[in-house]
Design a protein around this motif. Structure first.
Motif, PDB file in Angstrom:
ATOM      1  N   ILE A   9      -6.553  -2.334   5.396  1.00 54.83           N
ATOM      2  CA  ILE A   9      -7.078  -2.228   4.024  1.00 54.83           C
ATOM      3  C   ILE A   9      -8.470  -1.611   4.051  1.00 54.83           C
ATOM      4  O   ILE A   9      -9.328  -2.055   4.823  1.00 54.83           O
ATOM      5  CB  ILE A   9      -7.130  -3.636   3.376  1.00 54.83           C
ATOM      6  CG1 ILE A   9      -5.705  -4.203   3.273  1.00 54.83           C
ATOM      7  CG2 ILE A   9      -7.803  -3.601   2.001  1.00 54.83           C
ATOM      8  CD1 ILE A   9      -5.639  -5.687   2.967  1.00 54.83           C
ATOM      9  N   PRO A  54      -2.805  -1.809  -4.581  1.00 58.01           N
ATOM     10  CA  PRO A  54      -3.863  -2.352  -3.728  1.00 58.01           C
ATOM     11  C   PRO A  54      -3.628  -3.814  -3.340  1.00 58.01           C
ATOM     12  O   PRO A  54      -2.839  -4.509  -3.982  1.00 58.01           O
ATOM     13  CB  PRO A  54      -5.125  -2.225  -4.593  1.00 58.01           C
ATOM     14  CG  PRO A  54      -4.633  -2.156  -5.995  1.00 58.01           C
ATOM     15  CD  PRO A  54      -3.265  -1.551  -5.959  1.00 58.01           C
ATOM     16  N   ILE A 114      -3.788   5.699  -2.003  1.00 56.87           N
ATOM     17  CA  ILE A 114      -3.531   4.369  -1.395  1.00 56.87           C
ATOM     18  C   ILE A 114      -2.354   4.497  -0.425  1.00 56.87           C
ATOM     19  O   ILE A 114      -2.398   4.022   0.713  1.00 56.87           O
ATOM     20  CB  ILE A 114      -3.250   3.301  -2.484  1.00 56.87           C
ATOM     21  CG1 ILE A 114      -4.518   3.061  -3.324  1.00 56.87           C
ATOM     22  CG2 ILE A 114      -2.764   2.005  -1.866  1.00 56.87           C
ATOM     23  CD1 ILE A 114      -4.376   2.058  -4.449  1.00 56.87           C
ATOM     24  N   SER A 173      -4.782   8.283  -7.401  1.00 51.36           N
ATOM     25  CA  SER A 173      -5.187   7.035  -6.737  1.00 51.36           C
ATOM     26  C   SER A 173      -4.000   6.390  -6.023  1.00 51.36           C
ATOM     27  O   SER A 173      -4.131   5.916  -4.893  1.00 51.36           O
ATOM     28  CB  SER A 173      -5.728   6.018  -7.732  1.00 51.36           C
ATOM     29  OG  SER A 173      -6.591   6.613  -8.617  1.00 51.36           O
ATOM     30  N   LEU A 193       0.842  -1.209   0.000  1.00 55.70           N
ATOM     31  CA  LEU A 193       0.000   0.000   0.000  1.00 55.70           C
ATOM     32  C   LEU A 193       0.876   1.258   0.000  1.00 55.70           C
ATOM     33  O   LEU A 193       0.545   2.249  -0.657  1.00 55.70           O
ATOM     34  CB  LEU A 193      -0.947  -0.011   1.212  1.00 55.70           C
ATOM     35  CG  LEU A 193      -1.987  -1.159   1.211  1.00 55.70           C
ATOM     36  CD1 LEU A 193      -2.718  -1.232   2.551  1.00 55.70           C
ATOM     37  CD2 LEU A 193      -2.993  -1.000   0.070  1.00 55.70           C
ATOM     38  N   GLU A 222     -11.597   0.339  -1.523  1.00 54.02           N
ATOM     39  CA  GLU A 222     -10.848   1.575  -1.798  1.00 54.02           C
ATOM     40  C   GLU A 222      -9.359   1.278  -2.018  1.00 54.02           C
ATOM     41  O   GLU A 222      -8.768   1.694  -3.004  1.00 54.02           O
ATOM     42  CB  GLU A 222     -10.953   2.480  -0.573  1.00 54.02           C
ATOM     43  CG  GLU A 222     -11.672   3.790  -0.803  1.00 54.02           C
ATOM     44  CD  GLU A 222     -11.700   4.537   0.497  1.00 54.02           C
ATOM     45  OE1 GLU A 222     -10.706   5.215   0.803  1.00 54.02           O
ATOM     46  OE2 GLU A 222     -12.717   4.419   1.230  1.00 54.02           O
ATOM     47  N   THR A 223      -8.780   0.561  -1.048  1.00 51.20           N
ATOM     48  CA  THR A 223      -7.351   0.236  -1.191  1.00 51.20           C
ATOM     49  C   THR A 223      -7.174  -1.272  -1.369  1.00 51.20           C
ATOM     50  O   THR A 223      -6.053  -1.765  -1.344  1.00 51.20           O
ATOM     51  CB  THR A 223      -6.534   0.730   0.026  1.00 51.20           C
ATOM     52  OG1 THR A 223      -6.943  -0.017   1.187  1.00 51.20           O
ATOM     53  CG2 THR A 223      -6.737   2.203   0.286  1.00 51.20           C
ATOM     54  N   SER A 231      -3.103   6.114   2.884  1.00 46.61           N
ATOM     55  CA  SER A 231      -3.900   5.330   3.838  1.00 46.61           C
ATOM     56  C   SER A 231      -3.030   4.606   4.871  1.00 46.61           C
ATOM     57  O   SER A 231      -3.534   4.139   5.879  1.00 46.61           O
ATOM     58  CB  SER A 231      -4.781   4.321   3.081  1.00 46.61           C
ATOM     59  OG  SER A 231      -3.984   3.281   2.542  1.00 46.61           O
TER      60      SER A 231
END
Ligand code: UDP
Length: 410
Positions: free
Chosen positions: A340, A327, A378, A374, A322, A344-345, A381
């Motif tokens: 996760i 992903p 990721i 994107s 990540l 989304e991820t 996160s």
């Protein structure tokens, strides 16, 4: 308020923090010990990591960074030996550690041991040094045996973990799940367990553009699914290989299984045979061990990383992927449900049944967006898992333990 400098003796007896990652006994724990020691040193603490000498070429002492050292001690043959044989040399290891400490006039505020073998060393040293002993198990023998995949863990390990749970001053668990397992299997006292997740080196694991990463690695335009880790039956790699036939409608799909080393050869052969039986041998490759520093290219080149494990104490590979903006599809193991972000991820699934893995891989690949926004979202996160955050949380745990240890009994 400034944080008092702590002098920490870390013990990682059987697994060398600078050993070959992805080999049979060297994985997430080695990364954890090395990165944490490095970061604690950077934050001004003094850290000595003690490990067993396993290679004649090893020097006794290595700098892991500012204020952090790795110290090799002799215990048994200077070569890779099985964990249960390491057990029989633990008294030598502890004796040599104490001699090293005395000879170099070292004092420590606390001991932080990793894995049950080192826990025993920590327990012995604790009695001599009269400082608190914090331990982290990294995986639990009782949980592994409940899952029942791969070799059974010996009773010696289970009883040692149970004893350590009662005798040490504090336990670090990387997830709430492991805390519950410690209570369930070993009757651990909840107040003695601190939950601090594992971390990821965000400077090392960062996105490289897919095109540059593929060019660097000599990959073409295939869709790439990545597995990274020790080649162990508990990792469920066979389930991922069995998912491949369900994905045949995806043009040019390739599964790359990274990890290995000489002691994993038999398991790799079993997996290769499985791929042959399924007639997908041309779509599955086993590049072997890849150096940690090279992995950001692999994560960045991949379209998805898959963790089909039956069990993970945490699952650091998910953080690494990540952090590189790729992903992840994973089973509900370790802390992955809170790492996760569903849809989304990546995806977290209840089990590693091949059709479940295939469904989510298909969904992920069909929705995949490789634009910079994107990729960066990721990566963002997992920014909270920086080693600096994790080291600060570990130090808070250490200070609490020290305060309780030093508090006069009323
Ligand atoms: N790893 C590596 N090279 C390889 C295979 C694995 O550097 O060829 C590293 C991987 O990047 C990760 C660690 O080994 O940092 C595995 O950690 P994880 O927590 O996922 O699994 P564990 O070994 O604890 O089961």
């Amino acid at each position: 308020m400034p944080v008092k400098q702590l002098r920490i003796a870390m013990v990682s007896a059987h697994s060398c923090p600078i050993g070959n990652l992805g080999a049979k006994d060297t994985g997430g724990m080695s990364v954890y010990v090395r990165e944490l020691a490095h970061e604690l040193g950077k934050q001004g603490h003094l850290v000595d990591v003690y490990t067993r000498a396993h290679d004649p070429k090893d020097r006794q002492t290595y700098e892991l960074g500012q204020n952090a050292r790795l110290i090799h001690l002799e215990a048994g043959e200077v070569e890779d030996i099985q964990k249960l044989i390491v057990y029989s040399y633990l008294p030598d290891f502890a004796y040599n550690l104490e001699n090293f400490r005395k000879h170099n006039d070292l004092q420590y505020d606390l001991i932080f041991s990793h894995y049950w073998l080192s826990g025993l060393v920590g327990e012995y040293l604790q009695q001599r040094w009269n400082v608190p002993h914090i331990t982290m198990f990294h995986t639990l023998g009782a949980v592994k045996n409940t899952i029942g995949i791969g070799e059974d863990e010996p009773g010696l390990r289970i009883e040692t973990e149970r004893g350590l749970t009662q005798n040490c001053h504090h336990i670090i668990a990387p997830t709430e799940k492991e805390k519950e397992e410690l209570i369930l299997h070993y009757s651990a006292l909840p107040g003695r367990i601190g939950v601090v997740p594992c971390g990821v080196n965000l400077e090392q694991f960062k996105p490289v553009s897919k095109e540059s990463a593929r060019q660097y690695l000599g990959f073409g335009n295939d869709k790439i699914i990545l597995f990274v880790g020790r080649i162990d039956p508990l990792k469920g790699i066979d389930k991922l290989i069995k998912a491949m036939p369900y994905l045949q409608n995806i043009q040019g799909l390739r599964l790359m299984v990274i990890g290995g080393g000489e002691h994993s050869q038999r398991e790799i052969e079993r997996l290769q045979k499985l791929a042959c039986n399924l007639n997908i041998q041309d779509s599955v490759t086993f590049p072997g061990l890849i150096k940690h520093e090279q992995l950001p290219y692999f994560y960045s080149a991949a379209d998805a990383c898959v963790i089909p494990s039956y069990y993970e104490s945490f699952g650091m590979v998910a953080l690494e992927s990540l952090a590189c903006g790729t992903p992840v599809v994973a089973t509900d193991v370790g802390n992955l449900k809170s790492v996760i972000r569903q849809g989304e991820t990546g995806y977290v699934i209840t089990d590693n049944a091949p059709h479940h893995l295939a469904d989510k891989i298909t969904l992920l690949l069909s929705r995949l967006s490789t634009d910079t926004e994107s990729v960066l979202s990721i990566r963002a996160s997992v920014s909270r898992f920086s080693w600096s955050n994790i080291a600060e949380a570990i130090i808070r745990e250490c200070q609490l333990v020290l305060a309780n240890y030093l508090a006069p009994v009323s």
